[in-house]
Design an enzyme around this catalytic site. Structure first.
Site, mmCIF file in Angstrom:
data_model
loop_
_atom_site.group_PDB
_atom_site.id
_atom_site.type_symbol
_atom_site.label_atom_id
_atom_site.label_comp_id
_atom_site.label_asym_id
_atom_site.label_seq_id
_atom_site.Cartn_x
_atom_site.Cartn_y
_atom_site.Cartn_z
ATOM 1 N N ASP A 232 0.822 -1.206 0.000
ATOM 2 C CA ASP A 232 0.000 0.000 0.000
ATOM 3 C C ASP A 232 0.858 1.259 0.000
ATOM 4 O O ASP A 232 1.491 1.590 1.006
ATOM 5 C CB ASP A 232 -0.893 -0.028 1.244
ATOM 6 N N ASP A 416 -1.970 5.608 -5.440
ATOM 7 C CA ASP A 416 -2.215 4.807 -4.247
ATOM 8 C C ASP A 416 -2.576 3.374 -4.609
ATOM 9 O O ASP A 416 -3.685 3.100 -5.056
ATOM 10 C CB ASP A 416 -3.340 5.458 -3.441
#
Length: 528
Positions: A232, A416
């Site tokens: 992430d 992201d």
């Protein structure tokens, strides 16, 4: 965490319509990190929950960024124009970075973070990545003193995608410095000492179809214990359940037993994290070896002793944050990449990401590549887009377009990997979907598109670093509502005014290289 359909619907609708409530929150939540669609079971693949989470992810940010815009506008005697770069830091959005032009960002063939910049006064960054200088200099970082780095007055650019040639104007001392740094070094203080040869590591990914989440296996401790982690770039903590966790969510996942690891060291500091959808995890910090595809670093980790029920349904055991250390939940903790770079264990200070698309190749072959760039995965050249603020991988989105026509929409944004969809401002979402026949903004479901657009050849584009990168309209048909209407949840949603989020819908169409040395993201179209 199963609850009645009525309660599920009521909760989700209240959350979904919470975008307007952002302005009621005076302070940003520094822990509002990424959450995949799989976190909440209320919907088929939880697009509602994702949208609701993202509408709350940066509470208060709109006010802060507007205030910053107004301050600069007042100084100029007028309104802030489109594309204004916000470089003033807040505690929630981390330290500012002055943007540099993409043309000035290059890399040496040695593949480390030694950089030659084509400027009137050439500068170089030492191989330790700690300081810059003009002429010849050395610097010390984390106990390692670099060899002298020298930069000639005339500097030729070295292609960011070339690894076989060294600039003719780079001196022998600079080449020796980068080679030495790539061979052995000592990690920064606070996370132990590791000496290792520079290497690369590749982690194969499992695609939670249809392209909802991607996770890979990471080895922790000695002997290694495997955990499945969601990589992430929208957060920085590395965490997973500990053997001491007794909550139901932990019991559904692999639990790390620190008592059986000979390299584990207690830290004792409390650790906790809260995500935008209300899910939480907490526990204590520890230090142990973290091995990602063969790249091993002694690393501070979060050992969860409690997890909220939402995590029980997650296919991954925890998260592997790849953001900057300014958004670590516990101040002072260095990220995996910080320690890998300081320890000289990476051939290059980069993470290269290939997230495969079910539509385009069946969703197979995905990988995170640490320390290298796979030139076979993309077409053309990488465009390096400077990071405008360290924390998330924040960049300047210069325009959004449709079929090569500008939509006159611009914003700061982040790339992201931990967010499934692309989330833009309400105005940009309206402009994009206004070009798709049959698209509607449903008050209960967000933006919907006809599922038939899966056959479209149209493209939405996002311009960064002067280059437009496409997202096929076919990928906007993310998932069917399943109600016989023929409509699909759109892969592009609104509600993120002030800071767009280019999630997996964007990344599964564009190869992304997160370069810590350059503080930039390299982007190029994928070559499926």
């Amino acid at each position: 965490m199963k609850i009645t359909a009525f309660v599920s619907l009521a909760v989700a609708l209240l959350a979904f319509t919470d975008a307007a409530a952002i302005n009621r929150r005076p302070k940003p939540n520094p822990n509002g990190h990424s959450v995949a669609l799989t976190r909440n079971e209320n919907y088929i693949h939880n697009t509602h929950a994702q949208i609701a989470k993202l509408n709350r992810r940066y509470p208060g940010l709109n006010i802060l960024m507007k205030a910053e815009n107004d301050k600069h506008a007042h100084a100029r005697g007028g309104k802030a124009g489109k594309g204004h770069k916000h470089t003033t830091s807040t505690a929630a959005t981390s330290a500012a970075v002055t943007p540099t032009t993409a043309a000035a960002i290059t890399t040496t063939a040695a593949g480390t973070n030694s950089t030659i910049s084509a400027t009137a006064s050439p500068t170089a960054t030492t191989a330790t990545g700690c300081c810059t200088c003009t002429g010849t200099c050395t610097c010390t970082c984390g106990g390692t003193t670099s060899a002298a780095v020298s930069v000639a007055t005339s500097t030729a650019l070295v292609s960011a995608t070339t690894t076989a040639l060294v600039s003719a104007t780079t001196t022998a001392a600079a080449a020796a410095s980068t080679t030495a740094a790539a061979t052995t070094s000592t990690t920064a203080a606070g996370n132990g000492t590791t000496t290792a040869a520079a290497t690369t590591g590749s982690v194969a990914l499992t695609n939670v179809k249809p392209d909802i989440e991607y996770f890979g296996t990471v080895a922790i401790g000695t002997p290694p214990q495997n955990v499945k982690l969601d990589f992430d770039t929208g957060s920085s903590d590395i965490w997973f359940p500990s053997a001491a966790c007794t909550t139901a969510a932990c019991k559904n996942h692999a639990q790390f037993n620190s008592a059986t690891s000979t390299t584990f060291q207690k830290d004792g500091r409390p650790w906790s994290i809260t995500y935008g959808d209300g899910s939480t995890a907490s526990g204590i910090l520890g230090t142990d070896m973290v091995n990602v595809g063969g790249v091993a670093v002694k690393q501070t980790i979060g050992l969860a002793t409690a997890e909220s029920a939402q995590f029980g349904s997650s296919p991954s055991d925890g998260l592997f944050g790849l953001g900057f250390d300014t958004i670590e939940s516990v101040a002072g903790v260095k990220t995996f990449m910080d320690n890998a770079i300081a320890g000289g264990v990476l051939a290059q200070p980069v993470i290269s990401v290939f997230l495969p698309s079910v539509r385009r190749n069946g969703g197979v072959g995905g990988a995170y590549l640490f320390g290298a760039i796979d030139n076979t995965k993309f077409t053309g050249q990488l465009t390096y887009v400077p990071v405008t603020r360290k924390g998330y991988w924040q960049i300047d989105v210069e325009d959004a377009g449709f079929n090569n026509q500008s939509l006159q929409q611009t914003s700061q944004g982040i790339i992201d990997t931990g967010t499934t969809l692309v989330i833009v401002s309400d105005a940009a979402a309206q402009a994009i979907h206004g070009n798709i026949q049959g698209a509607v903004n449903d008050p209960n479901n967000g933006w919907l598109v006809p599922c038939a657009v899966q056959n479209s050849t149209d493209n939405v584009s996002f311009t960064m670093g002067g280059t437009a990168f496409n997202v096929p309209v076919a990928d906007l048909a993310f998932e069917s509502l399943g109600d016989g209407s023929g409509n699909c949840f759109s892969g592009v949603q609104g509600g993120q005014n002030g800071l767009w989020i280019l999630g997996d819908v964007f990344i599964k169409n564009n190869y992304c290289v997160f370069d810590m040395g350059k503080s930039a993201v390299g982007i190029a179209p994928l070559s499926y």
